[in-house]
Write an enzyme that holds these catalytic residues in place. Structure first.
Site, PDB file in Angstrom:
ATOM      1  CG  ASP A  94      -2.053   0.957   1.134  1.00  0.00           C
ATOM      2  OD1 ASP A  94      -2.340   1.428   0.014  1.00  0.00           O
ATOM      3  OD2 ASP A  94      -2.675   1.256   2.170  1.00  0.00           O
ATOM      4  CG  HIS A 147       0.830   2.101  -9.478  1.00  0.00           C
ATOM      5  ND1 HIS A 147       0.437   1.593  -8.257  1.00  0.00           N
ATOM      6  CD2 HIS A 147      -0.202   2.874  -9.914  1.00  0.00           C
ATOM      7  CE1 HIS A 147      -0.784   2.035  -7.967  1.00  0.00           C
ATOM      8  NE2 HIS A 147      -1.190   2.808  -8.944  1.00  0.00           N
ATOM      9  CG  LEU A 194      10.600 -16.208  -2.218  1.00  0.00           C
ATOM     10  CD1 LEU A 194      10.180 -16.302  -0.771  1.00  0.00           C
ATOM     11  CD2 LEU A 194      10.961 -14.770  -2.593  1.00  0.00           C
TER      12      LEU A 194
END
Length: 246
Positions: free
Chosen positions: A27, A44, A138
């Site tokens: 956020d 973004h 990962l």
């Protein structure tokens, strides 16, 4: 040896119990850009670069699965130009970083209804998933066109259809229900950046026993140190899962 290298080495030691599964609500991109007099798309773009930074740090710190809230089912309500940019962002990200993800043995997966995106967006995400499918490091999971209520509704419908068709008995357990979800794992730690104190329809089932951390750091500024601070906080918590400790 640099201090940051020493810190990362510390996380690799067995004495440090890193959470296996971490979810992050990324956020603050828009507010970060506004504070700098930039368009929201600039936030973004910077946030996409942060995904790379945090994914590499998460792998170094012993996290096994990192789930990032990249695009919610509610994000379609945003201005058309912003939605259009967000749909292009996976292509920009993977074109820039897919080779590094391969080198680092990171596997890319996604959670959500990808088919609602433009074909070009679907193609680039599916290509990244396929390219990295045999990687064993990962797992970087992008929650994209994801909403937890929608996830549970689809899971319930799938289960009901299987019962109605005779494929299975009406004997669902909590453990089996998890397997119907986009994200079957329980979450150990959920982090939300930029100071908001909401879960926002994110992994509602999976967060049942998660530790929650809300940091004021905006996602574009979230870095290795910010992640380490969250893991330090996680390590200090007493996770009782409804029981008592001696």
């Amino acid at each position: 040896m640099s201090k940051s290298k020493l810190d990362l080495d510390f996380f690799k030691k067995e004495v440090y119990m890193a959470p296996k599964t971490v979810a992050i609500i990324m956020d603050g991109n828009g507010r970060w850009a506004k504070q700098r007099g930039l368009p929201r798309t600039a936030g973004h773009k910077k946030g996409a670069d942060t995904i790379r930074t945090v994914a590499l740090a998460a792998q170094d710190m012993g996290i096994q699965k990192l789930i990032l809230y990249a695009f919610s089912t509610e994000n379609w309500k945003r201005p058309e130009d912003e939605v259009s940019y967000l749909c292009k962002l996976p292509g920009l990200f993977f074109n820039k970083f897919i080779n590094e993800l391969m080198e680092k043995n990171i596997q890319v997966t996604f959670a959500g209804e990808l088919e609602k995106f433009p074909k070009a967006t679907q193609d680039v995400i599916n290509k990244a998933v396929n390219m990295t499918s045999k990687n064993t490091g990962l797992e970087l999971c992008l929650a994209i066109n994801y909403g937890s209520r929608r996830e549970m509704l689809l899971s319930i419908k799938k289960y009901a259809d299987e019962v109605a068709s005779g494929k299975r008995e009406n004997d669902l357990t909590e453990e089996e229900f998890s397997k119907y979800l986009f994200v079957p794992e329980d979450i150990d730690l959920m982090i939300r950046t930029s100071g908001e104190l909401r879960i926002s329809n994110y992994l509602l089932w999976q967060l049942a026993y998660a530790e929650l951390i809300f940091t004021p750091v905006a996602w574009p500024d979230f870095d290795e140190k910010a992640l380490k601070d969250c893991l330090d906080e996680f390590a200090s918590r007493d996770r009782r899962f409804g029981g008592l400790t001696s």
